[in-house]
Design an enzyme around this catalytic site. Structure first.
Site, mmCIF file in Angstrom:
data_model
loop_
_atom_site.group_PDB
_atom_site.id
_atom_site.type_symbol
_atom_site.label_atom_id
_atom_site.label_comp_id
_atom_site.label_asym_id
_atom_site.label_seq_id
_atom_site.Cartn_x
_atom_site.Cartn_y
_atom_site.Cartn_z
ATOM 1 N N ASP A 14 19.989 27.464 -27.135
ATOM 2 C CA ASP A 14 20.947 27.526 -26.025
ATOM 3 C C ASP A 14 20.949 28.882 -25.332
ATOM 4 O O ASP A 14 20.843 28.962 -24.117
ATOM 5 C CB ASP A 14 22.374 27.233 -26.525
ATOM 6 N N ARG A 93 34.272 35.960 -33.788
ATOM 7 C CA ARG A 93 34.289 35.869 -32.310
ATOM 8 C C ARG A 93 35.006 37.010 -31.610
ATOM 9 O O ARG A 93 34.461 37.572 -30.659
ATOM 10 C CB ARG A 93 34.845 34.508 -31.860
ATOM 11 N N ASP A 122 34.968 28.120 -29.874
ATOM 12 C CA ASP A 122 34.363 29.436 -29.679
ATOM 13 C C ASP A 122 34.455 29.923 -28.235
ATOM 14 O O ASP A 122 34.666 31.106 -27.985
ATOM 15 C CB ASP A 122 32.915 29.431 -30.169
ATOM 16 N N SER A 174 24.344 21.577 -36.726
ATOM 17 C CA SER A 174 24.658 22.801 -35.997
ATOM 18 C C SER A 174 25.283 23.754 -37.008
ATOM 19 O O SER A 174 26.278 23.422 -37.646
ATOM 20 C CB SER A 174 25.644 22.492 -34.867
#
Ligand code: ARG
Length: 401
Positions: A14, A93, A122, A174
């Site tokens: 990505d 994060r 996220d 994932s």
């Protein structure tokens, strides 16, 4: 003149595609890579970012800051989301977002970007943090708006633009990984009735194949901070790495849960956090030895709020800061050692000691050494129960209802 954007770059498909996609839209892309202990080969990732058009790749080792400024406060707060998630991804994060904003300032960029989808937590964590720290920055989320509707389309785009994506087939899940834990989702796990296949076990051994013999580990805490293992002082990163390996070998720290996302949906995720699970068991036990009853109870109530704030991306907020001050105050006496046994998926506290222990053997003992004044209990109970005296007379026959 084209705008500079700093992209939170992981090296995965990505964000590699995002570098090219942003470049094609006129951005000068600075790829920012944070090392939070995910253990990915960064050399290939750096090359990939450059091949995709990044004008610069900045790599920062944030492991120590991650453990000391994010994981330790969460540990001290006993932050566990919905009883099963030690918040590894969620904790990383705000840290990454903070450095993203700092990097944007350093390179005079007017925009930051991330590779999160529009369905997850996220994106919320990155963007809320970036807006708290600098609302003037533009935020770009390519994955939310771009034209690709599948991984295959992204791969085709990468091939077309000669981005050297790893041809090795990606696993069926994932996965997000850092020092504090691993999050595993998607693929067959999307059916909540399906048991996690054996390939969802990343570092942890299934309890059935865990080490045959129990291990004992002693953890030293100083003011709420883990500082040593088995009598040897260890730095934060090494200590977490060591406990991750030990816990994983003994099958400790897995959870399989349905969780409530910020954006309103339920999702299914597997978590692995061996070090976190062991440290949480030890820290919780030590607190019970050194904190009084009211403080233990009140702090327990704070844990859930603290966990939900971390989960929801509210790390840099006033309430979170205020709770930090409260938790820091409670940690002053949390010094001592906890001994645990690890065996086939179970982590049990076996012993604890502290210079601030509130445990008095002479009061607790049932032996002749007893110094507890048992006669004082009579008057205590009389007054303690006084407000309720007689009030059960009429209802006792109905089972107290
Ligand atoms: N559900 C977790 C969270 O919101 C993890 C998200 C990332 N998970 C993943 N497997 N990529 O914190």
């Amino acid at each position: 003149m084209s705008k500079t954007v700093v992209l939170a770059y992981s090296g995965g498909l990505d964000t590699s595609v995002a570098v090219k996609w942003l470049t094609a839209r006129g951005y000068r892309v600075v790829a920012f890579m944070a090392d939070v202990g995910q253990g990915e080969a960064s050399v290939a990732a750096i090359r990939r970012a450059k091949a995709a058009g990044a004008i610069r790749v900045i790599v920062r080792d944030l492991r120590r800051e991650f453990v000391t400024a994010y994981c330790w406060p969460a540990l001290q707060a006993h932050a566990v989301y919905e009883d099963g998630y030690l918040l590894a991804t969620a904790l990383s994060r705000p840290l990454i977002a903070k450095h993203l904003v700092e990097t944007a300032h350093a390179v005079r960029a007017k925009a930051v970007a991330h590779g999160c989808t529009g369905k997850g937590n996220d994106q919320v964590r990155f963007e809320v943090t970036a807006r708290i720290l600098d609302p003037s920055l533009e935020i770009v989320a390519p994955v939310r708006v771009w034209e690709f509707r599948s991984r295959e389309e992204e791969i085709a785009y990468a091939r077309r633009h000669r981005i050297p994506i790893e041809v090795t087939r990606r696993g069926p899940y994932s996965i997000d990984e850092n020092l504090w834990g691993t999050s595993i989702e998607a693929g067959v796990l999307e059916n909540p009735w399906t048991a996690p296949p054996s390939d969802t076990y990343r570092s942890i051994r299934p309890a059935s194949r865990a080490a045959a013999r129990a291990a004992t580990v002693r953890i030293d805490f100083r003011r709420g901070v883990p500082v040593g293992l088995n009598g040897r002082a260890l730095g934060p990163v090494a200590l977490v790495e060591r406990l991750n390996a030990l816990g994983a070998a003994h099958g400790i720290g897995r959870s399989d849960m349905i969780e409530s996302r910020v954006v309103g949906i339920k999702s299914r995720e597997i978590y692995e956090a061996p070090a976190g699970a062991i440290l949480l068991a030890a820290h919780t036990d030590l607190e019970r030895l050194v904190l009084d009853r009211e403080l233990v109870a009140y702090k327990h109530g704070v844990a859930d709020t603290y966990a939900r704030m971390i989960y929801a991306g509210l790390w840099f907020t006033p309430l979170k800061r205020a709770l930090d001050a409260f938790i820091a105050q409670t940690q002053q006496r949390v010094t001592g050692t906890v001994r645990l046994s690890l065996f086939k998926g179970r982590c049990l506290v076996e012993g604890r000691r502290s210079p601030h222990s509130l445990y008095r053997e002479r009061l607790a003992t049932y032996s002749a050494k007893d110094q507890f004044d048992q006669r004082a209990a009579e008057g205590f109970i009389k007054l303690y129960g006084l407000p309720y005296e007689g009030s059960g007379r009429r209802t006792a026959g109905r089972g107290g209802r």
